[in-house]
Design a protein around this motif. Structure first.
Motif, PDB file in Angstrom:
ATOM      1  N   THR A 110       4.495  -8.777 -16.624  1.00  0.00           N
ATOM      2  CA  THR A 110       3.667  -8.624 -15.440  1.00  0.00           C
ATOM      3  C   THR A 110       2.583  -9.702 -15.406  1.00  0.00           C
ATOM      4  OG1 THR A 110       4.038  -6.240 -15.459  1.00  0.00           O
ATOM      5  CG2 THR A 110       2.174  -7.038 -14.155  1.00  0.00           C
ATOM      6  N   GLU A 140      -0.970 -10.741 -14.098  1.00  0.00           N
ATOM      7  CA  GLU A 140      -2.158 -10.016 -13.670  1.00  0.00           C
ATOM      8  C   GLU A 140      -3.328 -10.961 -13.433  1.00  0.00           C
ATOM      9  OE1 GLU A 140      -1.461  -5.787 -15.968  1.00  0.00           O
ATOM     10  OE2 GLU A 140      -2.800  -7.252 -16.892  1.00  0.00           O
ATOM     11  N   GLN A 151      -1.809  -6.900  -9.922  1.00  0.00           N
ATOM     12  CA  GLN A 151      -0.596  -7.085 -10.707  1.00  0.00           C
ATOM     13  C   GLN A 151       0.482  -7.673  -9.820  1.00  0.00           C
ATOM     14  OE1 GLN A 151       0.172  -3.110 -12.240  1.00  0.00           O
ATOM     15  NE2 GLN A 151      -0.565  -3.774 -14.235  1.00  0.00           N
TER      16      GLN A 151
END
Length: 152
Positions: free
Chosen positions: A104, A106, A113
Motif C-alpha cells: 500500500t 500511503e 492510502q
C-alpha cells in the motif's frame, strides 16, 4: 524539507493513464527507463500539463521497480540528502492488485492510502511525506521524478 518547488494542488490521480498491454509490457522490465518512450512519455506529459512549473531536467528519470521491503516514510526532495532537485513525482501501479499482498502506498498529511489503483498515475509534489508498505507477490511500479523548470 527543502528541494525544488512546484505550486498548485499537491496530488492528482489519473485513471487508466496506460493501457493494460502497456502495463504488462512495462512490468516485465526493471531499472531506469528512457523518458521519451511510450507510455512513459505520456505520463511525463500529463505530469507537466498538471504542474507546469515542473519539467524534464538533466536529473529527471523513470525507473521500474518491485521492491518487496517497500520504502519507509520519506520525501522525494532529498530528506536523506539525495534528489534535492526533485520537484514532482509519479507512481503508476503496473500489476493487478490480485498479483500481490500489501504494498500500500500511503501519504502522511493528509493521510491517504493508494491501494489497488492499477494503471492509475498518482502524481504528487515531491515534498510530500509518503511510504510504501512491504509486499509479497509480484508488485511492479513505474516511478517518475521530474525537476523544476527553473532548475532549482
Amino acid at each position: 524539507m527543502g528541494g525544488a518547488g512546484v505550486s498548485g494542488s499537491s496530488r492528482s490521480y489519473i485513471k487508466d493513464i496506460i493501457t493494460p498491454a502497456e502495463a504488462e509490457q512495462l512490468s516485465s522490465i526493471s531499472g531506469r527507463q528512457p523518458l521519451d518512450i511510450e507510455p512513459i512519455e505520456r505520463v511525463v506529459a500529463t505530469m507537466v500539463d498538471l504542474y507546469p512549473a515542473a519539467g524534464v531536467t538533466a536529473q529527471s528519470y523513470a525507473v521500474i521497480e518491485g521492491k518487496p521491503d517497500g520504502h519507509p516514510w520519506h520525501v522525494d526532495t532529498g530528506d536523506t540528502n539525495h534528489m534535492l532537485w526533485c520537484a514532482l513525482s509519479a507512481s503508476v501501479l503496473l500489476t493487478r492488485p490480485e498479483d500481490f499482498t500489501g504494498g500500500t502506498f500511503e501519504f502522511d498529511e493528509p493521510f491517504d492510502q493508494v491501494a489497488s489503483r492499477h494503471r492509475y498515475a498518482t502524481i504528487y509534489t515531491s515534498d510530500q511525506v509518503h511510504r510504501v508498505l512491504p509486499h509479497t507477490g509480484n508488485r511492479r511500479v513505474l516511478l517518475i521524478f521530474l525537476g523544476a523548470n527553473n532548475g532549482e
